[in-house]
Write a protein that holds these residues in place. Structure first.
Motif, PDB file in Angstrom:
ATOM      1  N   UNK A 123      40.213  40.937  41.232  1.00 52.70           N
ATOM      2  CA  UNK A 123      39.321  41.484  42.244  1.00 52.70           C
ATOM      3  C   UNK A 123      38.458  40.378  42.848  1.00 52.70           C
ATOM      4  N   UNK A 124      38.221  39.320  42.060  1.00 49.54           N
ATOM      5  CA  UNK A 124      37.441  38.176  42.535  1.00 49.54           C
ATOM      6  C   UNK A 124      38.318  37.159  43.273  1.00 49.54           C
ATOM      7  N   UNK A 125      39.607  37.492  43.477  1.00 52.79           N
ATOM      8  CA  UNK A 125      40.489  36.630  44.241  1.00 52.79           C
ATOM      9  C   UNK A 125      41.171  35.543  43.446  1.00 52.79           C
ATOM     10  N   UNK A 126      41.216  35.683  42.112  1.00 52.16           N
ATOM     11  CA  UNK A 126      41.789  34.647  41.255  1.00 52.16           C
ATOM     12  C   UNK A 126      43.219  35.023  40.864  1.00 52.16           C
ATOM     13  N   UNK A 127      44.121  34.061  40.953  1.00 49.16           N
ATOM     14  CA  UNK A 127      45.510  34.258  40.546  1.00 49.16           C
ATOM     15  C   UNK A 127      45.581  34.193  39.023  1.00 49.16           C
ATOM     16  N   UNK A 128      45.805  35.343  38.376  1.00 49.25           N
ATOM     17  CA  UNK A 128      45.791  35.348  36.908  1.00 49.25           C
ATOM     18  C   UNK A 128      47.032  34.685  36.323  1.00 49.25           C
ATOM     19  N   UNK A 129      48.094  34.542  37.129  1.00 51.78           N
ATOM     20  CA  UNK A 129      49.276  33.837  36.621  1.00 51.78           C
ATOM     21  C   UNK A 129      49.070  32.329  36.642  1.00 51.78           C
ATOM     22  N   UNK A 130      48.048  31.872  37.348  1.00 52.95           N
ATOM     23  CA  UNK A 130      47.716  30.455  37.354  1.00 52.95           C
ATOM     24  C   UNK A 130      46.829  30.052  36.199  1.00 52.95           C
ATOM     25  N   UNK A 131      46.382  31.053  35.435  1.00 48.77           N
ATOM     26  CA  UNK A 131      45.575  30.804  34.231  1.00 48.77           C
ATOM     27  C   UNK A 131      46.517  30.700  33.043  1.00 48.77           C
ATOM     28  N   UNK A 132      46.231  29.806  32.124  1.00 48.39           N
ATOM     29  CA  UNK A 132      47.007  29.714  30.896  1.00 48.39           C
ATOM     30  C   UNK A 132      46.320  30.570  29.846  1.00 48.39           C
ATOM     31  N   UNK A 133      46.970  31.651  29.429  1.00 48.28           N
ATOM     32  CA  UNK A 133      46.402  32.592  28.467  1.00 48.28           C
ATOM     33  C   UNK A 133      46.871  32.215  27.063  1.00 48.28           C
ATOM     34  N   UNK A 134      45.917  31.989  26.183  1.00 42.77           N
ATOM     35  CA  UNK A 134      46.220  31.626  24.800  1.00 42.77           C
ATOM     36  C   UNK A 134      45.868  32.821  23.919  1.00 42.77           C
ATOM     37  N   UNK A 152      53.983  37.191  28.626  1.00 40.17           N
ATOM     38  CA  UNK A 152      54.504  36.709  29.915  1.00 40.17           C
ATOM     39  C   UNK A 152      54.572  35.179  29.920  1.00 40.17           C
ATOM     40  N   UNK A 153      55.246  34.596  30.908  1.00 36.47           N
ATOM     41  CA  UNK A 153      55.418  33.138  30.931  1.00 36.47           C
ATOM     42  C   UNK A 153      54.112  32.349  30.954  1.00 36.47           C
ATOM     43  N   UNK A 154      53.045  32.946  31.495  1.00 39.60           N
ATOM     44  CA  UNK A 154      51.783  32.224  31.589  1.00 39.60           C
ATOM     45  C   UNK A 154      50.890  32.459  30.366  1.00 39.60           C
ATOM     46  N   UNK A 155      51.462  32.979  29.290  1.00 44.65           N
ATOM     47  CA  UNK A 155      50.714  33.191  28.037  1.00 44.65           C
ATOM     48  C   UNK A 155      51.512  32.618  26.880  1.00 44.65           C
TER      49      UNK A 155
END
Length: 319
Positions: A123-134, A152-155
């Motif tokens: 909602x704040x305009x951030x691409x969550x797939x561009x974040x590395x989730x650990x 998912x691939x980004x986690x």
């Protein structure tokens, strides 16, 4: 006629106090509330005919065509999540935008709360797939390592033998999301800080934009009970609904908890309206639709869910 015994596991919420103290009863039901057993027991212990469960977990069951539990739109747990982002005090980060492209630690990727966390980022305009989730244990190592399957691939799982708190303090992740800060957060000289020191202001603005307080947990009934006693759905829902309304009427009585709680209660009602805890499908359509969209958009479920169908079994039983 003898009342039907229903054993229900649920946390000790203010909105169910009228049920627990007998001011509200469920017609035809001998309702026994277990407020000490962890709510996860409902999914594995057949001695519970009803219980609190994760909204995200319930949607995953629907996608898997698992209909052994009928969910009711009784949203016993709600909250905002912008307050939950923790960073190192020396990080220099003070906004959600600062997390773009960063590394964020969570304990369960597909949990309801973390789904709303990512919804707030989106909602704040951030691409969550561009974040590395650990994904890993926040503070205490479990007996078994965190499984990496289904992410998912980004986690990815946290390194074996390390907690997310250790990773944060070592600078190996940039933020850690926790529903409640650890005890060390409140100690003098703590290296931890909230990403958003002004989280209340941010959350109030978010509430004004989306129009609801995000729901986390619902109440479910075993389908086997409903098949045999379909009237139980209406009786139990009406009891929860009456308890919530009575608790709301009495809310100002909580002003004796601390000197300025009254101001907080009045402010919450001004921001969210008097019915921000209301149960039922119709008053919560926007929240239900938003959550269904987020679960699919974030890749937590593979199949999109029509929000109209989420509580279809409940609505049929109430008809």
């Amino acid at each position: 006629m003898q009342s039907l015994p229903i054993k229900l596991v649920i946390r000790n919420y203010d909105s169910i106090t009228p049920l627990s103290n007998g001011d509200v009863t469920a017609e035809g039901i001998d309702l026994r509330l277990d407020r000490e057993t962890p709510m996860a027991a409902f999914l594995t212990d057949e001695s519970f005919q009803a219980g609190e469960l994760s909204f995200a977990g319930y949607l995953r069951r629907l996608v898997d065509n698992n209909r052994d539990i009928i969910g009711m739109p009784v949203f016993v747990m709600r909250g905002f999540r912008q307050r939950c982002f923790l960073v190192r005090r020396d990080s220099g980060m003070t906004s959600l935008a600062d997390l773009a492209g960063k590394r964020i630690g969570v304990d369960v990727f597909g949990a309801t709360g973390h789904t709303w966390n990512r919804a707030a980022l989106r909602e704040a305009g951030i691409d969550i797939t561009g974040i590395r989730w650990i994904v890993g244990p926040p503070e205490t190592l479990p007996a078994q390592p965190t499984p990496g399957a289904g992410l998912p691939p980004h986690a990815s799982p946290a390194p074996d033998g390390k907690t997310l708190m250790e990773l944060l303090l070592a600078g190996e992740i940039d933020s850690l999301i926790m529903s409640q800060p650890p005890r060390s957060f409140y100690e003098a000289g703590s290296p931890l800080a909230r990403l958003l020191p002004n989280f209340r202001e941010v959350e109030e603005a978010y509430a004004a934009r989306i129009g609801f307080l995000p729901p986390f947990h619902i109440v479910g009934l075993r389908a086997s009970v409903v098949d045999e006693h379909p009237w139980v759905v209406r009786s139990l829902f009406n009891a929860f609904d009456a308890a919530q309304k009575l608790a709301a009427e009495r809310r100002l009585n909580l002003a004796d908890v601390a000197p300025w709680v009254l101001e907080e209660l009045e402010s919450a009602e001004r921001t969210l309206g008097p019915d921000w805890q209301t149960h039922g499908v119709e008053p919560n359509r926007a929240a239900i639709a938003t959550f269904c969209h987020e679960m699919h958009s974030q890749g937590i479920i593979d199949t999109a869910i029509d929000p109209v169908t989420v509580f279809a079994d409940f609505e049929r039983a109430m008809a």
